[in-house]
Design a protein around this motif. Structure first.
Motif, PDB file in Angstrom:
ATOM      1  N   GLN A   1       1.095  -0.790  -0.166  1.00  0.00           N
ATOM      2  CA  GLN A   1       0.275  -0.341   0.235  1.00  0.00           C
ATOM      3  C   GLN A   1       1.229   0.894   0.300  1.00  0.00           C
ATOM      4  O   GLN A   1       1.939   1.305   1.034  1.00  0.00           O
ATOM      5  CB  GLN A   1      -0.801  -0.165   1.330  1.00  0.00           C
ATOM      6  N   VAL A   2       0.164   2.463  -0.936  1.00  0.00           N
ATOM      7  CA  VAL A   2       1.353   3.535  -0.551  1.00  0.00           C
ATOM      8  C   VAL A   2       0.069   4.600  -1.055  1.00  0.00           C
ATOM      9  O   VAL A   2      -0.978   4.682  -1.677  1.00  0.00           O
ATOM     10  CB  VAL A   2       2.328   2.897  -2.028  1.00  0.00           C
ATOM     11  N   GLN A   3       0.287   5.348  -0.622  1.00  0.00           N
ATOM     12  CA  GLN A   3      -0.708   6.873   0.527  1.00  0.00           C
ATOM     13  C   GLN A   3       0.223   7.557  -0.979  1.00  0.00           C
ATOM     14  O   GLN A   3       1.215   7.933  -0.863  1.00  0.00           O
ATOM     15  CB  GLN A   3      -0.855   7.323   1.505  1.00  0.00           C
ATOM     16  N   LEU A   4      -0.233   8.643  -1.485  1.00  0.00           N
ATOM     17  CA  LEU A   4      -0.423   9.483  -2.758  1.00  0.00           C
ATOM     18  C   LEU A   4      -0.776  10.924  -1.782  1.00  0.00           C
ATOM     19  O   LEU A   4      -1.957  10.969  -2.219  1.00  0.00           O
ATOM     20  CB  LEU A   4       0.263   9.155  -3.968  1.00  0.00           C
ATOM     21  N   VAL A   5      -0.028  12.629  -1.845  1.00  0.00           N
ATOM     22  CA  VAL A   5      -0.903  13.486  -1.604  1.00  0.00           C
ATOM     23  C   VAL A   5      -0.004  14.602  -3.452  1.00  0.00           C
ATOM     24  O   VAL A   5       0.988  14.880  -2.546  1.00  0.00           O
ATOM     25  CB  VAL A   5      -0.330  14.248  -0.101  1.00  0.00           C
TER      26      VAL A   5
END
Length: 127
Positions: free
Chosen positions: A1-5
């Motif tokens: 999982q990776v979160q992007l902002v």
């Protein structure tokens, strides 16, 4: 999982420049190819630029070739889109996307290629 902002969007005049950034967090030790897409009101989400996890191979949509540059800083887990000579038709919400891959030099251009997306940042170019 990776979160992007994403960040860095805003209002700019025709011919101006803007740089949007995408910060990744989570399982960033994995090999992620990255991409930028954009979506104007009432239109589909379109490919803008992509960069491979390794080698830094890049690919651009014809509409932005020569004006936009995608780059990444693996140490900072970030990807950037430098936009020069902006035009009103560049107005859209810009989205960062990521996908894990074992192909070092591969980049991806389809919306369906990417399972991870940021929330988007608005770029408006006034005429």
């Amino acid at each position: 999982q990776v979160q992007l902002v994403e960040s860095g969007g805003g209002l700019v005049q025709t011919g101006g420049s803007l740089r949007v950034s995408c910060a990744a967090s989570g399982s960033t030790s994995s090999r992620y190819a990255m991409g930028w897409f954009r979506q104007a009101p009432g239109k589909e989400r379109d490919f803008v630029a992509a960069i491979s996890w390794y080698f830094g191979n890049t690919h651009y949509a014809d509409s932005v070739k020569g004006r936009f540059t995608i780059s990444r800083d693996s140490a900072e887990d970030a990807v950037y889109l430098q936009m020069n000579n902006l035009k009103p038709e560049d107005t859209a919400v810009y989205y960062c996307a990521a996908r894990s891959t074992t192909r070092n030099g591969a980049y991806f251009t389809g919306v369906a290629d990417y399972p991870y997306w940021g929330q988007g940042t608005q770029v408006t170019v006034s005429s």
